[in-house]
Design an enzyme around this catalytic site. Structure first.
Site, PDB file in Angstrom:
ATOM      1  N   HIS A   1       0.830  -1.215   0.000  1.00  0.00           N
ATOM      2  CA  HIS A   1       0.000   0.000   0.000  1.00  0.00           C
ATOM      3  C   HIS A   1       0.857   1.255   0.000  1.00  0.00           C
ATOM      4  O   HIS A   1       2.076   1.213   0.230  1.00  0.00           O
ATOM      5  CB  HIS A   1      -0.946   0.009   1.210  1.00  0.00           C
ATOM      6  CG  HIS A   1      -0.264   0.060   2.547  1.00  0.00           C
ATOM      7  ND1 HIS A   1       0.233   1.224   3.095  1.00  0.00           N
ATOM      8  CD2 HIS A   1      -0.005  -0.914   3.448  1.00  0.00           C
ATOM      9  CE1 HIS A   1       0.760   0.978   4.270  1.00  0.00           C
ATOM     10  NE2 HIS A   1       0.642  -0.322   4.510  1.00  0.00           N
TER      11      HIS A   1
ATOM     12  N   CYS B   1       3.024  -4.946   6.720  1.00  0.00           N
ATOM     13  CA  CYS B   1       2.651  -4.567   5.363  1.00  0.00           C
ATOM     14  C   CYS B   1       3.860  -4.018   4.611  1.00  0.00           C
ATOM     15  O   CYS B   1       4.840  -3.574   5.202  1.00  0.00           O
ATOM     16  CB  CYS B   1       1.540  -3.528   5.388  1.00  0.00           C
ATOM     17  SG  CYS B   1      -0.082  -4.199   5.821  1.00  0.00           S
TER      18      CYS B   1
END
Length: 221
Positions: free
Chosen positions: A180, A196
């Site tokens: 992301h 992440c």
């Protein structure tokens, strides 16, 4: 007493400047303080001028995948095309957590290389995943494991400039992990996330145009 007051002020001012500033480290994903204090050292960063949206781009249905949709970014690790002789075929994403780089394999001995932020100690992982979903200016719902650690977090945050998932997100299988964007581009190239893979908004928007649902993602420790 009055004649000593300026001298006292000057003394404390010098002492304050000489002492290192202490702060609590902020988790760049949750934007919450961690437990350990650290010394703040400011590093000079090169700045780059980009177009800033006049309104929350999450509310703009015509949001283009172009520099016009980018948010303010500090120059980090440059995106570049590099030679690639690895075992993975064109269309594969390879993340090297040791290098803190992401490779999108183009084929023909080449790959696009991006700088990324990866999991901090205790949150690193490796394996094979597949992109199962893609979202522009995604909303954020912290996973249950994160809420267990940080019950003070919001249960929901609408997508936009302040959202920690940034401009684009690509969801990895049934895991809690994503590739992301980030509203803190200065963290790219470091190990700071909760697992992440984070990129600058400009870079994640570029990768988003290449990677499709079904793309294989190899995460190497």
């Amino acid at each position: 007493m009055r004649r000593f007051l300026p001298a006292l002020i000057g003394f404390f001012g010098v002492a304050a400047c000489a002492a290192p500033a202490l702060a609590y480290e902020i988790d760049p994903l949750t934007r919450q303080p961690l437990n350990d204090a650290l010394t703040v050292r400011v590093r000079p960063q090169a700045m780059e001028t980009v177009t800033v949206p006049v309104a929350n781009a999450a509310l703009n249905p015509a949001d283009p995948l172009s520099a016009d949709a980018a948010v303010p970014q500090m120059s980090a690790i440059p995106r570049e095309t590099v030679a690639y002789n690895g075992p993975y075929g064109a269309g594969t994403i390879v993340v090297s957590t040791a290098e803190r780089r992401l490779y999108y394999v183009l084929g023909g001995g080449q790959a696009l290389r991006y700088g990324v932020g990866v999991g901090r100690p205790g949150f690193t992982w490796g394996g094979v995943q597949t992109i199962t979903m893609k979202r522009e200016w995604p909303d954020w719902r912290p996973p249950a494991t994160m809420l267990k650690r940080r019950p003070d977090l919001p249960r929901y945050m609408k997508g936009g400039l302040e959202n920690p998932l940034g401009a684009r997100a690509m969801y990895l299988g049934g895991s809690i992990y994503r590739i992301h964007g980030s509203n803190e581009p200065e963290t790219i190239g470091t190990a700071v996330s909760s697992g992440c893979i984070r990129m600058t908004n400009e870079d994640v928007m570029d990768l988003y145009t290449h990677a499709k649902v079904g793309t294989k993602v190899i995460v190497q420790r």
